[in-house]
Design an enzyme around this catalytic site. Structure first.
Site: not given
Ligand code: ACM
Length: 541
Positions: A177, A248, A315, A406, A408, A456, A458
């Site tokens: 990423d 990314h 994205e 998700y 996160d 994810w 972060e």
């Molecule tokens: C994503 O959450 N950008 C796949």
């Protein structure tokens, strides 16, 4: 019985148990050796019992066998377990089914079966019962983002064990990423020399004014990857590597500036990104970039033998392509119309390249924009829509909508949640998630390979934070992916919560730092860290 994920059929005979002891043997049929090895090492460690080789015809035996009629069919992941006063018989539809059955057997032995050494005075008994079980979906996945925060190899192996304990069978490994490149590529050594380290890390969400002024990074050597893939395979888990392109990609551009849009910005000034969000620094659509990534994928195909390779595709900001004379000339030369067409061309190039090598491309649902190559599959993350479109067009899909799975995103609305980003998604919300969009016909729904939860990282800087976000919700998710649950509103969440009281004891024995039902423990809180989404912005960024 409290098994999670709940089996398709289970019947308990009375209230009696069969007790295992030092004399209990293991009778291993053809094809059952790998499961026997796993049982002996895992249950052997937890119980201290030798589980010595034994004849299938005696008493006091766990018999393991594989049904030759079912192997290599859709039933290969199914199993049956019968426990009588004389012993247990576990029959797998294939070696995978046998392994999933072994997970059930471990759960039935009680929480201490999840420890790595025996407690004094341990008693090992199985309820007399009959279970018949098979998964609803063939893709029961977890995506682990090791780019935003690196998870050292031991942590990944541990997660493979946690996945196996929940009958999850696909690790989607998000290896690259903007903020880090995590896999050794021998022909491009700067990807890890430069791309695997960032100078500092944003603390909290992307608008936070705080950084932790400490270098962060790490990567897996190719031997680490081989070990991870082999460890996963022993647990019937496929590892799907993701190299995220053409967006990314700032870490790769920091390592090799010629990969970026050099006619728009001075890419030699870029470093591995130290912020969250979506970097504008994307790959240049040049032949040099294509050749570079073909080289990356050549090495990856050696390391990852599975069917699917994930190409990201999410994205990708198009501003640099709009400003780049090189990109604009490419659009004209290819006749692809605009920047979306250019991205579709980029993805199709690798779809053809992977197909020619016997693999299948999978990408985030943005790869549908501009027309998707035949045979490619889609990870539907921006809600259900991408999955619906893809399935209707005859593409296979994996449902992982950010609104539902998700992990996160925060799991409660209280002020104590550590770095509480995104939507509030509780254990019950995840339990009531339905992977198959209601509007699909049966034929279209057959394209839903399954579902995955995405982690994810972060705001998850270490494995304790990953555990907190993943659990207990991953247990609910596992039941959604494995068990044939009724429609969301009809699901017995109270019953699931009751079974979870037993499951929390298993997670305790495994050392999983889950979020307790009563809220975070004092050491799990992160007071003062900015986390809530900014008004009007996408909730997960
Ligand atoms: C994503 O959450 N950008 C796949």
């Amino acid at each position: 019985m409290d098994v999670i994920p709940g089996p398709a059929y289970a019947h308990r005979y009375g209230t009696d148990f069969w007790e295992l002891g030092p004399g209990t043997g293991l009778a291993v049929g053809e094809g059952a050796e790998p499961a026997a090895r796993w049982l002996r090492s895992t249950l052997g460690a937890a119980t201290g019992l030798p589980l010595a080789p034994a004849s299938a015809h005696g008493d006091d035996v766990i018999r393991l066998s594989v049904d030759p009629a079912a192997a290599n069919s859709a039933a290969a992941e199914s199993y049956q377990l019968a426990v009588t006063p004389k012993g247990a018989h576990l029959i797998g539809g294939g070696p995978a089914g046998l392994f999933w059955g072994a997970q059930t057997l471990r759960q039935l032995l009680g929480p201490a079966a999840f420890r790595r050494a025996p407690l004094p005075g341990g008693q090992w008994r199985l309820p007399l019962l009959h279970i018949q079980d098979a998964p609803r979906f063939r893709w029961r996945g977890l995506m682990l983002d090791v780019a935003r925060h690196f998870m050292p190899k031991d942590g990944v192996l541990r997660y493979l064990d946690l996945m196996a304990a929940h009958k999850l069978n696909v690790l989607h490994f998000h290896l690259t990423d903007d903020q880090g490149w995590r896999v050794e590529i021998k022909r491009h050594p700067r990807l890890t020399e430069v791309g695997s380290w960032r100078a500092r890390t944003k603390f909290g969400h992307r608008a936070s004014p705080l950084w932790e002024e400490k270098p962060h990074g790490g990567y897996y050597t190719q031997d680490d990857i081989r070990e991870i893939v082999a460890y996963a395979a022993e647990r019937h888990i496929a590892v799907v590597p993701e190299i995220d392109v053409p967006g990314h990609s700032q870490a790769a551009i920091a390592a090799y500036p010629e990969l970026g849009n050099t006619d728009v910005i001075d890419t030699t000034s870029l470093s591995v990104w130290d912020n969250w969000g979506i970097s504008p620094n994307v790959l240049a659509p040049t032949d040099n970039t294509l050749r570079f990534y073909e080289g990356v994928f050549e090495e990856l195909l050696e390391l990852f033998p599975g069917e699917f390779v994930h190409l990201g595709g999410d994205e990708c900001l198009k501003d640099q392509w709009r400003q780049s004379a090189t990109a604009q000339a490419r659009i004209k030369e290819l006749g692809v119309g605009d920047e979306d067409g250019l991205q579709a061309w980029f993805v199709r190039h690798f779809d053809t390249w992977l197909s020619a090598r016997g693999r299948r491309l999978i990408g985030w649902d943005e790869i549908l924009e501009g027309g998707l190559a035949e045979g490619a599959a889609v990870s539907s993350w921006r809600g259900y829509e991408g999955g619906v479109t893809a399935a209707r067009a005859g593409h296979d899909v994996v449902m992982c909508p950010e609104q539902q799975v998700y992990l996160d995103h925060r799991q409660a609305d209280g002020p104590d949640e550590p770095v509480p980003i995104g939507y509030v998604r509780t254990l019950e919300d995840v339990y009531r998630f339905e992977p198959v969009p209601a509007e699909l016909t049966a034929a279209e729904a057959a394209h839903v390979l399954g579902t995955q939860a995405n982690l994810w990282t972060e705001v998850m800087e270490d494995h304790a934070r990953v555990d907190y976000q993943a659990f207990p919700r991953l247990a609910a998710f596992a039941e959604v992916a494995w068990s044939a649950l009724p429609a969301p509103a009809e699901r017995d969440f109270a019953g699931f919560e009751r079974r979870m009281t037993a499951h929390y004891r298993r997670l305790d024995a495994l050392g999983v730092g889950y979020r307790p039902p009563t809220g975070p423990l004092p050491w799990q809180r992160r007071p003062g860290v900015l986390g809530r989404p900014i008004e009007g912005s996408p909730p997960n960024k």
